[in-house]
Design a protein around this motif. Sequence first.
Motif, PDB file in Angstrom:
ATOM      1  N   VAL A 160       8.515  15.401  43.967  1.00  0.00           N
ATOM      2  CA  VAL A 160       8.891  14.196  44.719  1.00  0.00           C
ATOM      3  C   VAL A 160      10.351  13.878  44.431  1.00  0.00           C
ATOM      4  CG1 VAL A 160       6.553  13.261  44.703  1.00  0.00           C
ATOM      5  CG2 VAL A 160       8.137  12.669  42.840  1.00  0.00           C
ATOM      6  N   ASP A 161      10.940  13.031  45.292  1.00  0.00           N
ATOM      7  CA  ASP A 161      12.353  12.690  45.156  1.00  0.00           C
ATOM      8  C   ASP A 161      12.579  11.477  44.255  1.00  0.00           C
ATOM      9  OD1 ASP A 161      13.262  14.628  47.217  1.00  0.00           O
ATOM     10  OD2 ASP A 161      12.063  13.344  48.526  1.00  0.00           O
ATOM     11  N   VAL A 162      11.605  10.560  44.250  1.00  0.00           N
ATOM     12  CA  VAL A 162      11.743   9.314  43.485  1.00  0.00           C
ATOM     13  C   VAL A 162      10.432   9.019  42.771  1.00  0.00           C
ATOM     14  CG1 VAL A 162      12.281   6.849  43.578  1.00  0.00           C
ATOM     15  CG2 VAL A 162      13.341   8.410  45.232  1.00  0.00           C
ATOM     16  N   ILE A 163      10.515   8.616  41.508  1.00  0.00           N
ATOM     17  CA  ILE A 163       9.345   8.121  40.775  1.00  0.00           C
ATOM     18  C   ILE A 163       9.605   6.669  40.416  1.00  0.00           C
ATOM     19  CG2 ILE A 163       7.970   8.280  38.669  1.00  0.00           C
ATOM     20  CD1 ILE A 163       8.400  11.252  38.644  1.00  0.00           C
ATOM     21  N   ILE A 164       8.687   5.795  40.827  1.00  0.00           N
ATOM     22  CA  ILE A 164       8.756   4.383  40.443  1.00  0.00           C
ATOM     23  C   ILE A 164       7.536   4.073  39.589  1.00  0.00           C
ATOM     24  CG2 ILE A 164      10.115   3.584  42.405  1.00  0.00           C
ATOM     25  CD1 ILE A 164       7.531   2.758  43.778  1.00  0.00           C
ATOM     26  N   SER A 165       7.718   3.177  38.650  1.00  0.00           N
ATOM     27  CA  SER A 165       6.599   2.798  37.798  1.00  0.00           C
ATOM     28  C   SER A 165       6.919   1.509  37.066  1.00  0.00           C
ATOM     29  CB  SER A 165       6.301   3.909  36.777  1.00  0.00           C
ATOM     30  OG  SER A 165       5.208   3.556  35.955  1.00  0.00           O
ATOM     31  N   GLU A 166       5.908   0.684  36.943  1.00  0.00           N
ATOM     32  CA  GLU A 166       6.024  -0.491  36.069  1.00  0.00           C
ATOM     33  C   GLU A 166       5.121  -0.208  34.882  1.00  0.00           C
ATOM     34  OE1 GLU A 166       5.080  -2.932  33.942  1.00  0.00           O
ATOM     35  OE2 GLU A 166       4.223  -4.380  35.352  1.00  0.00           O
ATOM     36  N   TRP A 167       5.687   0.492  33.884  1.00  0.00           N
ATOM     37  CA  TRP A 167       4.919   1.016  32.756  1.00  0.00           C
ATOM     38  C   TRP A 167       5.069   0.160  31.500  1.00  0.00           C
ATOM     39  CZ3 TRP A 167       8.249   1.693  28.782  1.00  0.00           C
ATOM     40  CH2 TRP A 167       9.598   1.872  29.097  1.00  0.00           C
ATOM     41  N   MET A 168       5.929  -0.859  31.522  1.00  0.00           N
ATOM     42  CA  MET A 168       6.305  -1.558  30.306  1.00  0.00           C
ATOM     43  C   MET A 168       5.153  -2.402  29.739  1.00  0.00           C
ATOM     44  SD  MET A 168       8.779  -1.241  32.717  1.00  0.00           S
ATOM     45  CE  MET A 168       9.112  -2.804  33.494  1.00  0.00           C
ATOM     46  N   GLY A 169       5.040  -2.429  28.414  1.00  0.00           N
ATOM     47  CA  GLY A 169       4.064  -3.268  27.733  1.00  0.00           C
ATOM     48  C   GLY A 169       4.777  -4.279  26.844  1.00  0.00           C
ATOM     49  N   TYR A 170       4.010  -5.023  26.068  1.00  0.00           N
ATOM     50  CA  TYR A 170       4.617  -5.952  25.116  1.00  0.00           C
ATOM     51  C   TYR A 170       5.517  -5.173  24.156  1.00  0.00           C
ATOM     52  CZ  TYR A 170       0.922  -9.034  26.810  1.00  0.00           C
ATOM     53  OH  TYR A 170       0.088  -9.780  27.615  1.00  0.00           O
ATOM     54  N   PHE A 171       6.629  -5.788  23.777  1.00  0.00           N
ATOM     55  CA  PHE A 171       7.634  -5.114  22.946  1.00  0.00           C
ATOM     56  C   PHE A 171       8.026  -3.789  23.601  1.00  0.00           C
ATOM     57  CE2 PHE A 171       9.196  -3.068  18.913  1.00  0.00           C
ATOM     58  CZ  PHE A 171      10.195  -3.987  18.658  1.00  0.00           C
ATOM     59  N   LEU A 172       7.977  -3.755  24.907  1.00  0.00           N
ATOM     60  CA  LEU A 172       8.307  -2.623  25.756  1.00  0.00           C
ATOM     61  C   LEU A 172       7.340  -1.451  25.615  1.00  0.00           C
ATOM     62  CD1 LEU A 172      10.366  -1.513  27.848  1.00  0.00           C
ATOM     63  CD2 LEU A 172      11.528  -0.417  25.947  1.00  0.00           C
ATOM     64  N   LEU A 173       7.077  -0.999  24.377  1.00  0.00           N
ATOM     65  CA  LEU A 173       6.409   0.275  24.140  1.00  0.00           C
ATOM     66  C   LEU A 173       4.913   0.172  23.908  1.00  0.00           C
ATOM     67  CD1 LEU A 173       9.121   1.857  21.817  1.00  0.00           C
ATOM     68  CD2 LEU A 173       8.820   2.208  24.280  1.00  0.00           C
ATOM     69  N   PHE A 174       4.391  -1.052  23.689  1.00  0.00           N
ATOM     70  CA  PHE A 174       2.962  -1.202  23.479  1.00  0.00           C
ATOM     71  C   PHE A 174       2.215  -0.820  24.754  1.00  0.00           C
ATOM     72  CE2 PHE A 174      -0.865  -4.031  23.574  1.00  0.00           C
ATOM     73  CZ  PHE A 174      -1.572  -3.363  22.591  1.00  0.00           C
ATOM     74  N   GLU A 175       1.113  -0.146  24.624  1.00  0.00           N
ATOM     75  CA  GLU A 175       0.235   0.374  25.684  1.00  0.00           C
ATOM     76  C   GLU A 175       0.439   1.868  25.903  1.00  0.00           C
ATOM     77  OE1 GLU A 175       0.073  -1.673  29.412  1.00  0.00           O
ATOM     78  OE2 GLU A 175      -0.125  -3.642  28.494  1.00  0.00           O
ATOM     79  N   GLY A 176       1.583   2.423  25.514  1.00  0.00           N
ATOM     80  CA  GLY A 176       1.769   3.870  25.587  1.00  0.00           C
ATOM     81  C   GLY A 176       1.913   4.431  26.990  1.00  0.00           C
ATOM     82  N   MET A 177       2.172   3.593  27.995  1.00  0.00           N
ATOM     83  CA  MET A 177       2.313   4.087  29.360  1.00  0.00           C
ATOM     84  C   MET A 177       3.608   4.871  29.567  1.00  0.00           C
ATOM     85  SD  MET A 177       0.446   4.061  32.096  1.00  0.00           S
ATOM     86  CE  MET A 177       1.588   3.782  33.460  1.00  0.00           C
ATOM     87  N   LEU A 178       4.557   4.709  28.643  1.00  0.00           N
ATOM     88  CA  LEU A 178       5.800   5.464  28.768  1.00  0.00           C
ATOM     89  C   LEU A 178       5.508   6.963  28.759  1.00  0.00           C
ATOM     90  CD1 LEU A 178       8.861   5.677  28.918  1.00  0.00           C
ATOM     91  CD2 LEU A 178       8.943   5.451  26.429  1.00  0.00           C
ATOM     92  N   ASP A 179       4.517   7.383  27.964  1.00  0.00           N
ATOM     93  CA  ASP A 179       4.164   8.803  27.903  1.00  0.00           C
ATOM     94  C   ASP A 179       3.751   9.333  29.276  1.00  0.00           C
ATOM     95  OD1 ASP A 179       4.673   8.650  25.253  1.00  0.00           O
ATOM     96  OD2 ASP A 179       2.628   8.959  24.566  1.00  0.00           O
ATOM     97  N   SER A 180       2.953   8.554  30.001  1.00  0.00           N
ATOM     98  CA  SER A 180       2.505   8.978  31.332  1.00  0.00           C
ATOM     99  C   SER A 180       3.684   9.053  32.298  1.00  0.00           C
ATOM    100  CB  SER A 180       1.451   8.004  31.858  1.00  0.00           C
ATOM    101  OG  SER A 180       0.298   8.029  31.038  1.00  0.00           O
ATOM    102  N   PHE A 181       4.585   8.094  32.170  1.00  0.00           N
ATOM    103  CA  PHE A 181       5.796   8.083  33.002  1.00  0.00           C
ATOM    104  C   PHE A 181       6.614   9.351  32.749  1.00  0.00           C
ATOM    105  CE2 PHE A 181      10.292   6.962  33.531  1.00  0.00           C
ATOM    106  CZ  PHE A 181      10.301   6.475  34.821  1.00  0.00           C
ATOM    107  N   ILE A 182       6.788   9.691  31.468  1.00  0.00           N
ATOM    108  CA  ILE A 182       7.565  10.881  31.102  1.00  0.00           C
ATOM    109  C   ILE A 182       6.877  12.146  31.601  1.00  0.00           C
ATOM    110  CG2 ILE A 182       8.353  12.268  29.148  1.00  0.00           C
ATOM    111  CD1 ILE A 182       8.825   9.614  27.646  1.00  0.00           C
ATOM    112  N   TYR A 183       5.540  12.192  31.456  1.00  0.00           N
ATOM    113  CA  TYR A 183       4.792  13.360  31.934  1.00  0.00           C
ATOM    114  C   TYR A 183       4.994  13.554  33.434  1.00  0.00           C
ATOM    115  CZ  TYR A 183       0.929  16.536  32.915  1.00  0.00           C
ATOM    116  OH  TYR A 183       0.182  17.613  33.324  1.00  0.00           O
ATOM    117  N   ALA A 184       4.889  12.456  34.185  1.00  0.00           N
ATOM    118  CA  ALA A 184       5.073  12.528  35.639  1.00  0.00           C
ATOM    119  C   ALA A 184       6.485  12.997  35.981  1.00  0.00           C
ATOM    120  CB  ALA A 184       4.794  11.162  36.260  1.00  0.00           C
ATOM    121  N   ARG A 185       7.463  12.466  35.251  1.00  0.00           N
ATOM    122  CA  ARG A 185       8.862  12.861  35.494  1.00  0.00           C
ATOM    123  C   ARG A 185       9.051  14.354  35.257  1.00  0.00           C
ATOM    124  NH1 ARG A 185      12.601  11.334  30.778  1.00  0.00           N
ATOM    125  NH2 ARG A 185      11.622  13.287  30.105  1.00  0.00           N
TER     126      ARG A 185
END
Length: 514
Positions: A308-333
């Motif tokens: 894909v040309d663009v990846i959008i995501s609202e992955w942020m958790g408390y203190f930015l990194l809580f919830e671990g969604m950044l990993d999924s964002f990075i995997y998709a990227r």
Amino acid sequence: MEDLSIDASTSSTLQCDENEESDEWDEMETTGEQTVCLFCPLQFLTIAVALDHCRTEHNFDLLELKTRFGMDYYSYIKLINYIRRNKCSSNEIFEASSALWEHDSYLKPGEMETWLMYDFDDLGTAPSTPHYAIDGKTPLSNISYADLQRKINHLENELRHKCLLLKNTQKDIEQMKEVTRTIIEGSDNELPIPTTCSLRADSDYFQSYSHFGIHHEMLNDKVRTESYRDAIMQNTDTFKNKLVLDVGCGTGILSMFAAKAGAKMVYGIDQSEVVYKAMDVIRENNFQDKIHLIRDQIEKVSLPVEVVDVIISEWMGYFLLFEGMLDSFIYARNKFLAPNGIVLPNRCNISLVGVSDLDSYKKYIHFWDDVYGFSMKCMKDEVLTEAFVDTVPEANLITTSCVLIDIDLQKCDQNTCNFTSKFNLEVMENGCLTGLVGYFDIFFDLPNAVMFSTSPKEKKTHWQQTVFYLKEVLDVKKGDILAGSLSCSRLKNNLRGLSIVVTIGKHKYRYHMD
């Protein structure tokens, strides 16, 4: 052996049919299982004819019911099952002041029911299949051939993805069988327990996003939602005719922004059940030809396109990194982003600031000194290891702020959550330090740049701030420098949680976000 030959007359007919030129179909014959009337034993070739019979002979107007009770396809399933189980009359249905079939028990399938093959969502819409038909024939003059083709393509895509989901589910079942077999046989082989625990944690995490309250809270966060909207809608050239991936699409709001901005196609991925309602939202807003939603984990999904040309995501958790969604964002990227593609947001940071808030300290910490006349001081050590999510008044800030870490989302890896940063906070006035406050900023570096902050100095967001209360308050004077460090790492028993260690001088404080 069965004779598969075709006689001359049949062959001649086939050739005649092939040579006949026709620009439009006049009618479409429908065949299949007999449809039994809902209120009498009569059978019909099609549901359309059966509906017409129910309307004229039993005064059962399905379109009127749909309008009166605001029914969707799930309500329609319940209605059919309710009628079949209770063998009620049409009058009982229409004389009721409320829907008698609302209980979820009526979602449970019974015997093979041809009525459930009816496309209820299209009932009464335009253009749509006619409400009623005659002699089992539906005039194609009322149906757009292009609409039919699009619907066929949409159903083919859904079938393809359901097959992929089934294949992944079968793999998971086989994995769990292997784990169980190893346990029962008492094998010395190493058990994949961490994977199992991770799957269970993921299940709990995604289930929490199936509740609509959390989506209401996020959508109602204007700072969050309007920032994403502005970043997309004020940079339509970035999205025009592009393939877009929305990771963790939720209700589909970002996907719709991207489609409205001119994206060629948007693929929205979400693991929680809210994606099924998001599909209704997409159809309700007529984006079904521009947005394709899939319920799956990004780590398992197969997209209809390679990149894909663009990846959008609202992955942020408390203190930015809580919830671990950044990993999924990075995997998709790493897997789906084209070489010259972009991610949005593309940059973020985490900051720290000191706070003096004796009222909150008394509320959360000193509370345990006297609880209805009983001492519960032994609870304080545990309470003090928890990071609090709260709204911190700007007036209570007592130091300057310091950026702990800058994250380039175009390049960062899955070790980003593990970092140690030094900080120097200058005290701005005399007082006592009750804790440190963490917050983050988000950046969309586009031709028309957009950013937002969760700082106590900015408008409140649903993330609020993360407060780390000190075991003992520290007296400070204007001009003092609070020198220290903050270390962040993943929790071993919950990879979506965080362990935080703060050092100020000789004092060390440990916190967890779990």
